[in-house]
Design a protein around this motif. Structure first.
Motif, PDB file in Angstrom:
ATOM      1  N   GLY A 262     -18.282   4.422  13.738  1.00  0.00           N
ATOM      2  CA  GLY A 262     -19.132   3.527  12.955  1.00  0.00           C
ATOM      3  C   GLY A 262     -18.770   3.604  11.480  1.00  0.00           C
ATOM      4  O   GLY A 262     -17.587   3.628  11.107  1.00  0.00           O
ATOM      5  N   ASP A 263     -19.780   3.702  10.632  1.00  0.00           N
ATOM      6  CA  ASP A 263     -19.555   3.742   9.184  1.00  0.00           C
ATOM      7  C   ASP A 263     -19.117   5.116   8.674  1.00  0.00           C
ATOM      8  O   ASP A 263     -18.868   5.275   7.487  1.00  0.00           O
ATOM      9  N   ALA A 264     -19.035   6.083   9.573  1.00  0.00           N
ATOM     10  CA  ALA A 264     -18.630   7.421   9.136  1.00  0.00           C
ATOM     11  C   ALA A 264     -17.137   7.497   8.836  1.00  0.00           C
ATOM     12  O   ALA A 264     -16.706   8.288   7.995  1.00  0.00           O
ATOM     13  N   GLY A 265     -16.347   6.695   9.525  1.00  0.00           N
ATOM     14  CA  GLY A 265     -14.899   6.740   9.346  1.00  0.00           C
ATOM     15  C   GLY A 265     -14.344   5.453   8.773  1.00  0.00           C
ATOM     16  O   GLY A 265     -15.074   4.568   8.353  1.00  0.00           O
ATOM     17  N   VAL A 266     -13.038   5.386   8.768  1.00  0.00           N
ATOM     18  CA  VAL A 266     -12.328   4.213   8.263  1.00  0.00           C
ATOM     19  C   VAL A 266     -11.425   3.701   9.376  1.00  0.00           C
ATOM     20  O   VAL A 266     -10.662   4.492   9.966  1.00  0.00           O
ATOM     21  N   ARG A 267     -11.506   2.418   9.676  1.00  0.00           N
ATOM     22  CA  ARG A 267     -10.642   1.836  10.705  1.00  0.00           C
ATOM     23  C   ARG A 267      -9.222   1.759  10.151  1.00  0.00           C
ATOM     24  O   ARG A 267      -8.967   1.053   9.162  1.00  0.00           O
ATOM     25  N   PRO A 268      -8.260   2.473  10.744  1.00  0.00           N
ATOM     26  CA  PRO A 268      -6.910   2.538  10.173  1.00  0.00           C
ATOM     27  C   PRO A 268      -6.256   1.183   9.948  1.00  0.00           C
ATOM     28  O   PRO A 268      -5.581   0.983   8.931  1.00  0.00           O
ATOM     29  N   SER A 269      -6.455   0.248  10.864  1.00  0.00           N
ATOM     30  CA  SER A 269      -5.781  -1.052  10.732  1.00  0.00           C
ATOM     31  C   SER A 269      -6.196  -1.794   9.470  1.00  0.00           C
ATOM     32  O   SER A 269      -5.428  -2.600   8.939  1.00  0.00           O
ATOM     33  N   THR A 270      -7.399  -1.515   8.948  1.00  0.00           N
ATOM     34  CA  THR A 270      -7.858  -2.219   7.742  1.00  0.00           C
ATOM     35  C   THR A 270      -7.139  -1.729   6.488  1.00  0.00           C
ATOM     36  O   THR A 270      -7.240  -2.352   5.430  1.00  0.00           O
ATOM     37  N   LEU A 271      -6.423  -0.615   6.604  1.00  0.00           N
ATOM     38  CA  LEU A 271      -5.691  -0.081   5.455  1.00  0.00           C
ATOM     39  C   LEU A 271      -4.283  -0.659   5.356  1.00  0.00           C
ATOM     40  O   LEU A 271      -3.618  -0.477   4.337  1.00  0.00           O
ATOM     41  N   ARG A 272      -3.833  -1.336   6.389  1.00  0.00           N
ATOM     42  CA  ARG A 272      -2.426  -1.771   6.431  1.00  0.00           C
ATOM     43  C   ARG A 272      -2.107  -2.793   5.343  1.00  0.00           C
ATOM     44  O   ARG A 272      -1.054  -2.716   4.675  1.00  0.00           O
ATOM     45  N   GLU A 273      -2.972  -3.769   5.149  1.00  0.00           N
ATOM     46  CA  GLU A 273      -2.679  -4.820   4.165  1.00  0.00           C
ATOM     47  C   GLU A 273      -2.561  -4.268   2.744  1.00  0.00           C
ATOM     48  O   GLU A 273      -1.560  -4.537   2.057  1.00  0.00           O
ATOM     49  N   PRO A 274      -3.548  -3.482   2.250  1.00  0.00           N
ATOM     50  CA  PRO A 274      -3.367  -2.932   0.891  1.00  0.00           C
ATOM     51  C   PRO A 274      -2.199  -1.953   0.799  1.00  0.00           C
ATOM     52  O   PRO A 274      -1.529  -1.875  -0.240  1.00  0.00           O
ATOM     53  N   PHE A 275      -1.931  -1.204   1.868  1.00  0.00           N
ATOM     54  CA  PHE A 275      -0.781  -0.305   1.881  1.00  0.00           C
ATOM     55  C   PHE A 275       0.512  -1.103   1.734  1.00  0.00           C
ATOM     56  O   PHE A 275       1.376  -0.767   0.911  1.00  0.00           O
ATOM     57  N   ASP A 276       0.662  -2.149   2.526  1.00  0.00           N
ATOM     58  CA  ASP A 276       1.880  -2.957   2.468  1.00  0.00           C
ATOM     59  C   ASP A 276       2.059  -3.593   1.098  1.00  0.00           C
ATOM     60  O   ASP A 276       3.183  -3.672   0.578  1.00  0.00           O
ATOM     61  N   ALA A 277       0.955  -4.040   0.503  1.00  0.00           N
ATOM     62  CA  ALA A 277       1.044  -4.657  -0.824  1.00  0.00           C
ATOM     63  C   ALA A 277       1.520  -3.639  -1.859  1.00  0.00           C
ATOM     64  O   ALA A 277       2.363  -3.950  -2.719  1.00  0.00           O
ATOM     65  N   ALA A 278       0.994  -2.417  -1.788  1.00  0.00           N
ATOM     66  CA  ALA A 278       1.405  -1.380  -2.731  1.00  0.00           C
ATOM     67  C   ALA A 278       2.867  -1.005  -2.527  1.00  0.00           C
ATOM     68  O   ALA A 278       3.621  -0.822  -3.493  1.00  0.00           O
ATOM     69  N   VAL A 279       3.286  -0.902  -1.280  1.00  0.00           N
ATOM     70  CA  VAL A 279       4.687  -0.583  -0.980  1.00  0.00           C
ATOM     71  C   VAL A 279       5.613  -1.668  -1.507  1.00  0.00           C
ATOM     72  O   VAL A 279       6.637  -1.378  -2.153  1.00  0.00           O
ATOM     73  N   ARG A 280       5.267  -2.915  -1.239  1.00  0.00           N
ATOM     74  CA  ARG A 280       6.121  -4.026  -1.688  1.00  0.00           C
ATOM     75  C   ARG A 280       6.303  -4.008  -3.194  1.00  0.00           C
ATOM     76  O   ARG A 280       7.409  -4.217  -3.707  1.00  0.00           O
ATOM     77  N   ALA A 281       5.214  -3.780  -3.924  1.00  0.00           N
ATOM     78  CA  ALA A 281       5.283  -3.793  -5.389  1.00  0.00           C
ATOM     79  C   ALA A 281       6.249  -2.737  -5.907  1.00  0.00           C
ATOM     80  O   ALA A 281       7.052  -3.003  -6.818  1.00  0.00           O
ATOM     81  N   ILE A 282       6.208  -1.534  -5.334  1.00  0.00           N
ATOM     82  CA  ILE A 282       7.091  -0.453  -5.792  1.00  0.00           C
ATOM     83  C   ILE A 282       8.528  -0.721  -5.373  1.00  0.00           C
ATOM     84  O   ILE A 282       9.465  -0.523  -6.165  1.00  0.00           O
ATOM     85  N   LEU A 283       8.730  -1.172  -4.135  1.00  0.00           N
ATOM     86  CA  LEU A 283      10.098  -1.417  -3.681  1.00  0.00           C
ATOM     87  C   LEU A 283      10.751  -2.568  -4.441  1.00  0.00           C
ATOM     88  O   LEU A 283      11.960  -2.546  -4.696  1.00  0.00           O
ATOM     89  N   VAL A 284       9.967  -3.576  -4.807  1.00  0.00           N
ATOM     90  CA  VAL A 284      10.513  -4.654  -5.637  1.00  0.00           C
ATOM     91  C   VAL A 284      10.983  -4.094  -6.975  1.00  0.00           C
ATOM     92  O   VAL A 284      12.080  -4.416  -7.465  1.00  0.00           O
ATOM     93  N   GLU A 285      10.168  -3.231  -7.586  1.00  0.00           N
ATOM     94  CA  GLU A 285      10.545  -2.622  -8.861  1.00  0.00           C
ATOM     95  C   GLU A 285      11.798  -1.770  -8.713  1.00  0.00           C
ATOM     96  O   GLU A 285      12.633  -1.706  -9.629  1.00  0.00           O
ATOM     97  N   ALA A 286      11.935  -1.117  -7.557  1.00  0.00           N
ATOM     98  CA  ALA A 286      13.096  -0.263  -7.308  1.00  0.00           C
ATOM     99  C   ALA A 286      14.304  -1.051  -6.803  1.00  0.00           C
ATOM    100  O   ALA A 286      15.363  -0.470  -6.574  1.00  0.00           O
ATOM    101  N   GLU A 287      14.114  -2.355  -6.602  1.00  0.00           N
ATOM    102  CA  GLU A 287      15.161  -3.230  -6.068  1.00  0.00           C
ATOM    103  C   GLU A 287      15.602  -2.761  -4.674  1.00  0.00           C
ATOM    104  O   GLU A 287      16.777  -2.679  -4.357  1.00  0.00           O
ATOM    105  N   LEU A 288      14.598  -2.464  -3.861  1.00  0.00           N
ATOM    106  CA  LEU A 288      14.812  -2.055  -2.479  1.00  0.00           C
ATOM    107  C   LEU A 288      14.052  -2.984  -1.544  1.00  0.00           C
ATOM    108  O   LEU A 288      13.123  -3.687  -1.965  1.00  0.00           O
ATOM    109  N   GLU A 289      14.418  -2.958  -0.270  1.00  0.00           N
ATOM    110  CA  GLU A 289      13.731  -3.734   0.751  1.00  0.00           C
ATOM    111  C   GLU A 289      13.099  -2.791   1.766  1.00  0.00           C
ATOM    112  O   GLU A 289      13.675  -1.735   2.064  1.00  0.00           O
ATOM    113  N   PRO A 290      11.930  -3.151   2.315  1.00  0.00           N
ATOM    114  CA  PRO A 290      11.386  -2.339   3.413  1.00  0.00           C
ATOM    115  C   PRO A 290      12.374  -2.339   4.578  1.00  0.00           C
ATOM    116  O   PRO A 290      12.891  -3.397   4.950  1.00  0.00           O
ATOM    117  N   PRO A 291      12.668  -1.188   5.136  1.00  0.00           N
ATOM    118  CA  PRO A 291      13.646  -1.135   6.227  1.00  0.00           C
ATOM    119  C   PRO A 291      13.179  -1.931   7.450  1.00  0.00           C
ATOM    120  O   PRO A 291      11.995  -1.932   7.784  1.00  0.00           O
TER     121      PRO A 291
END
Length: 274
Positions: free
Chosen positions: A208-237
């Motif tokens: 219930g509200d005690a935990g965090v549903r892992p799938s809901t973290l994927r979108e912000p995680f991917d956005a953060a990863v993309r931003a850093i990899l773009v700055e590093a001039e890298l692509e997600p494998p």
């Protein structure tokens, strides 16, 4: 803190709970919350064990200190989560860390992976730190006040881990041809294990509200990863994902060696103190 005082303490996300404080609380987590705390504690414990290998082996003295501090932070998170989980089953943090068998651990495959070279370790840290930051940022709103308090402390430390890994991603990717090659290789070796972090196992429905549903973290995680990899001039494998299964006790071939090293003293001298 006496047991009476601890039980009277009102836990809020702003409290910096120590494992000793958690052990004195009167409240016990539900079995689902305890299992969830075990997930998070095992991730932190196994990652800390992996990172500890770098002490005296890092490429520069400052990194010896940095990786040691990150490992100590992870041990602190593990102690808090395992202490809380153990209250449901009348076990101590030591019982859970040192006297469980491999199938009883619930760590994801990512934290079990070999360190490899420094770039591969940084790639793993990059993924774990960004994931943990998203997770703990959300978990401070948990309806379970102890989980919320642990997360409130952990997220401040993980914020440093995140910055540390990002700076190294940029430094290695934009350094020499060799450092860039190694960074790309490190990301490629790490990426198959990312998906497991965001898998919704049935336990999540019980939290219930005690935990965090892992799938809901994927979108912000991917956005953060993309931003850093773009700055590093890298692509997600683009690599096939791993089967995973660590949350269910199905582990990579590496975990047995890790816990053998972790547990050897406690099992050799049960009940000893030092």
């Amino acid at each position: 803190m006496s047991e009476a005082n601890a039980s009277a303490t009102r836990i809020t996300p702003g409290n910096a709970l120590r494992p000793e404080d958690i052990a004195l609380l009167d409240t016990k987590p539900s079995d689902a919350v305890a299992q969830y705390a075990l997930w998070l504690g095992d991730d932190a414990l196994i990652l800390a064990q992996r990172l500890g290998w770098w002490i005296s082996r890092a490429p520069e003295l400052e990194e010896d200190v940095a990786l040691a501090n990150i490992a100590l932070d992870q041990i602190g998170h593990a102690r808090s989560f395992l202490t809380y989980a153990g209250r449901a089953w009348d076990k101590t943090e030591d019982d859970l860390a040192y006297f469980r068998r491999e199938p009883e651990f619930r760590s994801v495959h990512l934290v079990e992976q070999p360190n490899g070279d420094f770039a591969r370790t940084i790639a793993r840290q990059f993924v774990v730190a960004l994931y943990q930051w998203e997770l703990y940022s959300r978990l401070v709103g948990s309806s379970d006040p102890t989980l919320a308090a642990i997360a409130a402390k952990a997220v401040k430390e993980v914020d440093y881990h995140r910055d540390h890994s990002i700076q190294w991603i940029l430094r290695l990717a934009q350094g020499t041809d060799e450092s860039r090659r190694r960074m790309i290789a490190g990301l490629k070796l790490t990426w198959p294990y990312v998906e497991e972090l965001f898998t919704d196992y049935p336990l999540v429905d019980e939290l219930g509200d005690a935990g965090v549903r892992p799938s809901t973290l994927r979108e912000p995680f991917d956005a953060a990863v993309r931003a850093i990899l773009v700055e590093a001039e890298l692509e997600p494998p683009e690599v096939p994902g791993s089967v995973g299964g660590g949350r269910l006790g199905r582990h990579s071939e590496h975990l047995g060696y890790i816990i053998a090293e972790l547990q050897v003293l406690a099992r050799e001298y049960p009940g000893a103190s030092w």
